[in-house]
Design a protein around this motif. Structure first.
Motif, PDB file in Angstrom:
ATOM      1  N   ASP A  34       0.784  -1.246   0.000  1.00  0.00           N
ATOM      2  CA  ASP A  34       0.000   0.000   0.000  1.00  0.00           C
ATOM      3  C   ASP A  34       0.814   1.293   0.000  1.00  0.00           C
ATOM      4  O   ASP A  34       0.446   2.263   0.679  1.00  0.00           O
ATOM      5  CB  ASP A  34      -0.959   0.015   1.196  1.00  0.00           C
ATOM      6  N   PHE A  39      -2.105   7.265   1.087  1.00  0.00           N
ATOM      7  CA  PHE A  39      -1.608   7.137   2.454  1.00  0.00           C
ATOM      8  C   PHE A  39      -0.438   8.079   2.725  1.00  0.00           C
ATOM      9  O   PHE A  39      -0.259   8.531   3.853  1.00  0.00           O
ATOM     10  CB  PHE A  39      -1.157   5.692   2.724  1.00  0.00           C
ATOM     11  N   GLU A  82      -4.571  -0.817  -1.247  1.00  0.00           N
ATOM     12  CA  GLU A  82      -5.875  -0.861  -0.574  1.00  0.00           C
ATOM     13  C   GLU A  82      -6.808  -0.028  -1.432  1.00  0.00           C
ATOM     14  O   GLU A  82      -6.575   1.173  -1.626  1.00  0.00           O
ATOM     15  CB  GLU A  82      -5.795  -0.301   0.849  1.00  0.00           C
ATOM     16  N   LYS A 142      -7.638  -4.789   4.982  1.00  0.00           N
ATOM     17  CA  LYS A 142      -6.310  -4.440   5.494  1.00  0.00           C
ATOM     18  C   LYS A 142      -5.325  -5.565   5.160  1.00  0.00           C
ATOM     19  O   LYS A 142      -4.181  -5.296   4.800  1.00  0.00           O
ATOM     20  CB  LYS A 142      -6.370  -4.175   7.008  1.00  0.00           C
ATOM     21  N   VAL A 167       3.279   0.377   4.141  1.00  0.00           N
ATOM     22  CA  VAL A 167       2.576   1.135   5.173  1.00  0.00           C
ATOM     23  C   VAL A 167       1.149   0.613   5.340  1.00  0.00           C
ATOM     24  O   VAL A 167       0.591   0.053   4.407  1.00  0.00           O
ATOM     25  CB  VAL A 167       2.538   2.634   4.797  1.00  0.00           C
ATOM     26  N   THR A 168       0.571   0.876   6.517  1.00  0.00           N
ATOM     27  CA  THR A 168       1.245   1.288   7.718  1.00  0.00           C
ATOM     28  C   THR A 168       1.623   0.049   8.523  1.00  0.00           C
ATOM     29  O   THR A 168       0.964  -0.981   8.413  1.00  0.00           O
ATOM     30  CB  THR A 168       0.371   2.219   8.603  1.00  0.00           C
ATOM     31  N   VAL A 171      -1.063  -1.620  10.745  1.00  0.00           N
ATOM     32  CA  VAL A 171      -2.391  -1.884  10.150  1.00  0.00           C
ATOM     33  C   VAL A 171      -2.203  -2.887   8.999  1.00  0.00           C
ATOM     34  O   VAL A 171      -2.217  -4.095   9.217  1.00  0.00           O
ATOM     35  CB  VAL A 171      -3.101  -0.573   9.740  1.00  0.00           C
ATOM     36  N   CYS A 172      -1.995  -2.421   7.777  1.00  0.00           N
ATOM     37  CA  CYS A 172      -2.004  -3.368   6.646  1.00  0.00           C
ATOM     38  C   CYS A 172      -0.777  -4.263   6.604  1.00  0.00           C
ATOM     39  O   CYS A 172      -0.866  -5.413   6.165  1.00  0.00           O
ATOM     40  CB  CYS A 172      -2.190  -2.603   5.342  1.00  0.00           C
TER      41      CYS A 172
HETATM   42  N1  TIU Z   1      -2.566   0.354   4.305  1.00  0.00           N
HETATM   43  C1  TIU Z   1      -3.011   0.562   5.537  1.00  0.00           C
HETATM   44  O1  TIU Z   1      -2.321   0.371   6.515  1.00  0.00           O
HETATM   45  N2  TIU Z   1      -4.310   1.102   5.649  1.00  0.00           N
HETATM   46  C2  TIU Z   1      -4.700   1.924   6.666  1.00  0.00           C
HETATM   47  O2  TIU Z   1      -5.861   2.328   6.708  1.00  0.00           O
HETATM   48  N3  TIU Z   1      -3.765   2.309   7.577  1.00  0.00           N
HETATM   49  C3  TIU Z   1      -3.911   3.192   8.592  1.00  0.00           C
HETATM   50  O3  TIU Z   1      -2.999   3.308   9.408  1.00  0.00           O
HETATM   51  N4  TIU Z   1      -5.010   3.905   8.669  1.00  0.00           N
END
Ligand code: TIU
Length: 230
Positions: A34, A39, A82, A142, A167-168, A171-172
């Motif tokens: 991502d 982002f 994403e 995610k 990233v992040t 999260v993903c």
């Molecule tokens: N790619 C990913 O991590 N999607 C997110 O929404 N990350 C956030 O930190 N929001």
């Protein structure tokens, strides 16, 4: 007692935590999660959630160094995005309506409709743009395995190990690393090639991955990866 991990002819040993990572050339796909304008740049999805997107820029250069190393060796590369279809039929209302963002997924912003496929903000940043022959996975969640052909693509590529950037972190990237772990892949996260809007969450994620004998996988600095595969 035998060394841990056992040596394997042709494998490259990468100085990582909690143990050296035994990378098998050609079987280790670089998975870049991502690295999209939505982002990383102001005015995108990440910013709409109230985040300081400047934290993510630091991961671009190190990810490019990995990408160059993989491309030079013609090892498999996978990029994920994403993203959602323009009619948002693959975006659960629970995802779209969560919280009180300034803009929601699908709303028009300065880089087009947020997280919608084909819009400028949805594209991967120019420095990391996919090249022909590299796999690009559009993922509605995610995790990159959920509702995508990623497992089939990795099988086609003969990839059994995944080296992660993107990233992040918490999260993903972490979600995908955990999905991969449960599917039997060895996963290595490259520390400088990942970033979070919350530096403390990045640091905590790295510790979670390597704790308990690598309960999720391995982590290593970029220099250790580049040295190990040189
Ligand atoms: N790619 C990913 O991590 N999607 C997110 O929404 N990350 C956030 O930190 N929001």
């Amino acid at each position: 007692m035998s060394p841990c991990p056992r040596p394997l002819p042709g494998a490259r040993m990468i100085a990582g935590r909690p143990f050296p990572f035994r990378l098998e050339p050609g079987r280790a796909a670089l998975v870049i999660i991502d690295m999209q304008r939505d982002f990383i740049e102001p005015g995108g999805f990440g910013a709409s959630l109230g985040n300081d997107v400047s934290h993510l820029a630091a991961a671009v250069g190190p990810t490019r160094a990995l990408l160059d190393a993989w491309r030079t060796r013609a090892w498999p590369v996978v990029h994920t995005r994403e993203s959602h279809t323009p009619d948002l039929s693959d975006c659960p209302p629970a995802k779209r309506h969560r919280g009180c963002p300034k803009l929601r997924i699908g709303d028009p912003g300065p880089m087009g409709r947020l997280l919608v496929r084909g819009e400028p903000g949805c594209e991967i940043v120019p420095a990391l743009a996919p090249q022909p022959g590299e796999v690009v996975i559009d993922k509605p969640g995610k995790g990159a395995f959920f509702a995508t052909p990623l497992a089939d693509e990795l099988k086609r590529l003969g990839a059994t190990q995944l080296v992660f950037a993107g990233v992040t972190t918490e999260v993903c990237v972490q979600t995908t690393m955990r999905e991969a772990n449960d599917r039997g892949y060895d996963g290595l996260l490259v520390e400088e090639a990942t970033a979070s809007y919350f530096p403390a969450f990045k640091a905590a994620t790295i510790e979670m991955i390597v704790a308990q004998g690598g309960i999720v996988g391995w982590c290593a600095p970029l220099a250790a990866v580049l040295e190990g595969i040189a």
